[in-house]
Design an enzyme around this catalytic site. Sequence first.
Site, PDB file in Angstrom:
ATOM      1  N   LYS A 147       0.838  -1.195   0.000  1.00  0.00           N
ATOM      2  CA  LYS A 147       0.000   0.000   0.000  1.00  0.00           C
ATOM      3  C   LYS A 147       0.878   1.251   0.000  1.00  0.00           C
ATOM      4  CE  LYS A 147      -1.389   1.832   3.975  1.00  0.00           C
ATOM      5  NZ  LYS A 147      -0.300   2.361   4.806  1.00  0.00           N
ATOM      6  N   ASP A 234      -3.685   6.787   4.618  1.00  0.00           N
ATOM      7  CA  ASP A 234      -2.610   5.957   5.152  1.00  0.00           C
ATOM      8  C   ASP A 234      -3.149   4.864   6.085  1.00  0.00           C
ATOM      9  OD1 ASP A 234       0.237   5.434   5.571  1.00  0.00           O
ATOM     10  OD2 ASP A 234      -0.077   6.185   7.611  1.00  0.00           O
ATOM     11  N   HIS A 239      -6.225  -0.135   6.963  1.00  0.00           N
ATOM     12  CA  HIS A 239      -6.166  -0.877   8.225  1.00  0.00           C
ATOM     13  C   HIS A 239      -7.471  -0.794   9.032  1.00  0.00           C
ATOM     14  CE1 HIS A 239      -2.073  -1.118   7.111  1.00  0.00           C
ATOM     15  NE2 HIS A 239      -1.639  -0.019   7.674  1.00  0.00           N
TER      16      HIS A 239
HETATM   17  C1  BG6 Z   1       1.526   1.662   7.916  1.00  0.00           C
HETATM   18  C2  BG6 Z   1       1.371   3.148   7.813  1.00  0.00           C
HETATM   19  O1  BG6 Z   1       0.726   1.015   6.980  1.00  0.00           O
HETATM   20  O2  BG6 Z   1       1.144   1.245   9.223  1.00  0.00           O
HETATM   21  C3  BG6 Z   1       2.204   3.846   8.874  1.00  0.00           C
HETATM   22  O3  BG6 Z   1       1.785   3.566   6.513  1.00  0.00           O
HETATM   23  C4  BG6 Z   1       1.866   3.316  10.237  1.00  0.00           C
HETATM   24  O4  BG6 Z   1       2.012   5.243   8.834  1.00  0.00           O
HETATM   25  C5  BG6 Z   1       1.932   1.798  10.266  1.00  0.00           C
HETATM   26  O5  BG6 Z   1       2.794   3.862  11.164  1.00  0.00           O
HETATM   27  C6  BG6 Z   1       1.405   1.244  11.579  1.00  0.00           C
HETATM   28  O6  BG6 Z   1       1.672  -0.122  11.630  1.00  0.00           O
HETATM   29  P1  BG6 Z   1       1.905  -0.864  13.015  1.00  0.00           P
HETATM   30  O7  BG6 Z   1       2.106  -2.286  12.626  1.00  0.00           O
HETATM   31  O8  BG6 Z   1       3.093  -0.227  13.660  1.00  0.00           O
HETATM   32  O9  BG6 Z   1       0.662  -0.642  13.819  1.00  0.00           O
END
Ligand code: BG6
Length: 485
Positions: A147, A234, A239
């Site tokens: 992504k 993002d 997510h």
């Molecule tokens: C990524 C984003 O997909 O996920 C980031 O681009 C973010 O900005 C990250 O910090 C968070 O992932 P995790 O696994 O640390 O919760």
Amino acid sequence: MNVTAPLEATDFVIFGGTGDLALRKLLPALLLRLRDGQLPTRTRVVAVSRAGLDDAGYRDKVRGALPEFVPGVTSGEIDDFAARLEHVCLDVDEPDDWHPLGDRLRERANPVRVFYLAVGPALFGTICHRLDEIGLVQPSSRVVLEKPLGHDLASAREINDSVGEVFAESQIFRIDHYLGKESVQNLLVTRFANSVFEPLWHATAIDHVQITVAESVGVGSRGGYYDSAGAMRDMLQNHLLQLLCLVAMEPPTQVAGESVRDEKLKVLQALTPLEDLDGACVLGQYTAGLVDGAAAPSYVEEVEAPSRTETFVALRAEVRNWRWAGVPFYLRTGKRMRERCSEIVVAFKPTPHPMFPGSEGTQEPNRLVMRLQPDESVRLHLVAKEPGPGGIRVRPVSLDLNFSQAFGAPSPDAYERLLMDVVRGNTTLFMRRDEIEAAWRWVEPIIRGVGARRPRPYAAGTDGPAAADLLIERDGRSWNEDVTR
Ligand code: BG6
């Protein structure tokens, strides 16, 4: 006990092989899977980048980076892994640069070939077509797309069309690394391997759902990308919506094949368009503050330019179907918040009648709190009798299940699981084309609608702008206290 099934020998071809993702996540994940014997020793990693490095230069670079990202790794393990690394210097736009890559891959080729595109989405289509032109795409090849997949529906479609001209949908693995997290898969198991929850998983018993993904980090060195994306593109479009899908979807017939993706798609298609943007969506941007007692700069200082990009978003979503009619889903995510904490809260309805005199205010409705990170746990908040004489006094207590204590083992990183699924050809935990497009279809009008808004300031190290509290308080509810403290 080793519970991993060995997989076929694979050539991993990583475009963006010297980048942050490769060094921080992909190579550590491959090292650990090789160390556990899941990947055969013939496995090869061919890093592709514009850096003028030969194999030895690349191996040195990786040797220097790995100790930081694989705690406790030994120099012997690093040497063993480095011996499988190669580097090809290539400019995607230079047709002549592609032949050395072709020659490398045809020499002692492994049965499975994985092309991992850890580069900007603007290059996805070109890379796939070039790979095809030089005859490197076979039926057993797979392509992994990181992504962001586009910045709106039209650009996502364009990328999907272009990649789809070369690879079949079953060969395309669109990563959302949240789906590879143990805690997120546990959400599926909690819901569907226990019969107690399903009869209650319904608008008749559930008052509302909260999904929070709070980060304490800022944008750091990723300001260039982040400033054109913001929290909506993002984090929310991918997510948070994926988490919402896993909470809201109907039971799939199996956790394999297309079943899970079919059910997630139905949730995305049932999301009600957000019309009252003023009342249902709050944007924020961090100002300077204190995170964990240390001074943190503002977003504008980090990106070194004036900016209206949101680093925080909170909104109220609804899923328009029989199961969820009238149940709000409150979503929020932000950077530089008080602490790193991701949780899903399923808040049940209050009891219909207060039977215990004097219990008002202490008889809180039940809540199921699934903490995804850090300290993965499931807590069920109940009400119990306070011990002792003096009539029946009630107060909240919680049933706590901490997974690392229960299983005594740390969780592997999401990329370990996802990379092995790519080798297996298992697309269940990856996003299908129609899912991505349905997510954009819902998010894009929101982004457009709030486009001219200036995000509300919030100090780094806090829970976001006060307006995010009002968003939920207007409905007579409040953010779960456990979520950020
Ligand atoms: C990524 C984003 O997909 O996920 C980031 O681009 C973010 O900005 C990250 O910090 C968070 O992932 P995790 O696994 O640390 O919760």
